[in-house]
Design an enzyme around this catalytic site. Structure first.
Site, short mmCIF file in Angstrom:
data_model
loop_
_atom_site.label_atom_id
_atom_site.label_comp_id
_atom_site.label_asym_id
_atom_site.label_seq_id
_atom_site.Cartn_x
_atom_site.Cartn_y
_atom_site.Cartn_z
N ASN A 1 -78.54 53.98 66.79
CA ASN A 1 -78.01 53.45 67.69
C ASN A 1 -78.20 51.90 67.83
O ASN A 1 -77.33 51.09 68.22
CB ASN A 1 -78.55 53.88 69.12
CG ASN A 1 -78.16 53.13 70.26
OD1 ASN A 1 -77.00 52.99 70.79
ND2 ASN A 1 -79.11 52.01 70.79
N TYR B 1 -67.94 43.19 62.43
CA TYR B 1 -68.41 44.22 62.99
C TYR B 1 -67.81 45.61 63.04
O TYR B 1 -68.54 46.36 62.28
CB TYR B 1 -68.30 44.04 64.38
CG TYR B 1 -69.23 44.98 65.34
CD1 TYR B 1 -70.44 45.06 65.62
CD2 TYR B 1 -68.24 45.78 66.28
CE1 TYR B 1 -71.01 46.04 66.41
CE2 TYR B 1 -68.57 46.88 66.98
CZ TYR B 1 -70.20 46.85 66.98
OH TYR B 1 -70.38 47.98 67.90
N SER C 1 -70.88 54.68 66.38
CA SER C 1 -70.06 53.49 65.63
C SER C 1 -69.39 52.85 66.98
O SER C 1 -69.80 52.40 67.73
CB SER C 1 -68.72 54.47 64.93
OG SER C 1 -67.96 53.57 64.50
N SER C 2 -67.99 52.71 66.91
CA SER C 2 -67.42 51.92 67.73
C SER C 2 -65.77 52.24 67.89
O SER C 2 -65.44 52.46 66.94
CB SER C 2 -67.38 50.31 67.70
OG SER C 2 -66.64 49.58 68.53
N THR D 1 -72.42 46.58 79.32
CA THR D 1 -74.02 46.71 79.21
C THR D 1 -73.93 44.90 78.84
O THR D 1 -73.10 44.30 78.91
CB THR D 1 -74.28 47.29 77.98
OG1 THR D 1 -73.56 47.03 76.82
CG2 THR D 1 -73.71 49.04 78.11
N LYS E 1 -68.87 49.28 61.04
CA LYS E 1 -68.90 50.58 61.91
C LYS E 1 -67.92 51.69 61.09
O LYS E 1 -68.17 52.83 61.09
CB LYS E 1 -68.34 50.61 63.24
CG LYS E 1 -69.22 49.75 64.09
CD LYS E 1 -70.59 50.41 64.03
CE LYS E 1 -71.46 49.78 65.02
NZ LYS E 1 -72.73 50.53 65.14
#
Length: 262
Positions: A104, A167, A153-154, A202, A171
């Protein structure tokens, strides 16, 4: 003829989950959901030891064992030593294997493709691709046969938003790695999946989605369920994917985004 009462079988040992980046955000939330589900936890943090210990206190309050270990996922040279520390924790708990690995830990960089520097690219590669690759390799002897690996991942690996090229590239690599791990570790009964969150409120990336009203409203407008995701939306999915009875899910990409960018 007198009958003997049936002997009670020993209760199965609680599963042990190792969650990297467990001091804040999605890692923290996932750890708490797993503890509520019955798991014991090994959490890692890079620098936020106070926050990590606070999570550990919450987990102990749920009646679960927890260990907190420092780990910089960008420093692959430290992974062998980290594996030794995990082995020591397991020995203290009377175990020699843990059951679930959640890769994570991560960080975000927002920069247009044309302005992304090699330093930014290399940092993201160390944290999001090289780190999980070689950390999983280092921990593999300690993962139980029949265990699970969950790589985070994303949604950005599916849809494209300007500023996240580097980024999202990392991923995308993690999603390919997931399929290869599933294939190669299948002989040990280890299932490997990808969880791809959408935009979540977040502190990730400086808390932009959470704190910037304009960004928050944009994300909500692009999401079928009409809102931005919350940490509980993701922690609950982590727990579900590591729950008893879901081990047959393997080599899959599961997106938890509320239907973003459809």
């Amino acid at each position: 003829m007198s009958s003997q009462p049936p002997s009670s079988a020993a209760a199965p040992a609680a599963p042990i989950a190792l969650v990297t980046g467990g001091s804040r955000g999605l890692g923290r939330n996932a750890a708490l959901h797993l503890a509520r589900q019955g798991s014991e936890l090994i959490l890692t943090y890079r620098s936020a030891v106070t926050e990590a210990e606070a999570v550990a206190t919450d987990i102990r309050g749920l009646g679960r064992r927890v260990a907190v270990l420092p780990l910089d996922v960008a420093d692959s040279a430290s992974f062998a030593g980290f594996a030794d520390r995990v082995r020591e924790v397991l020995a203290d708990w009377g175990r020699d294997r843990f059951d679930h690995l959640v890769n994570n830990a991560g960080t975000g960089v927002h920069a247009p493709f044309a302005a992304t520097t090699e330093a930014q690219f290399d940092e993201l590669a160390r944290i999001h691709l090289k780190g999980p690759f070689f950390l999983t390799q280092a921990l593999l002897p300690l993962i139980a046969d029949g265990g699970r690996i969950l790589n985070i991942s994303s949604g950005l690996a599916r849809f494209a938003l300007p500023g996240y090229a580097a980024y999202a590239t990392m991923k995308g690599g993690i999603e390919v790695l997931t399929r290869y791990l599933a294939r190669e570790l299948g002989e040990r009964g280890i299932s490997v999946n990808t969880l791809a969150p959408g935009a979540i409120e977040t502190d990730f990336g400086g808390g932009t989605v959470r704190d910037n009203a304009e960004v928050n409203a944009f994300v909500a407008s692009q999401t079928a369920l009409g809102r931005v995701g919350l940490p509980d939306d993701i922690g609950a999915v982590v727990a579900a994917l590591l729950a008893p009875g879901t081990g047959w899910i393997n080599a899959q990409r599961i997106e938890a985004s509320g239907g973003m960018m459809l």
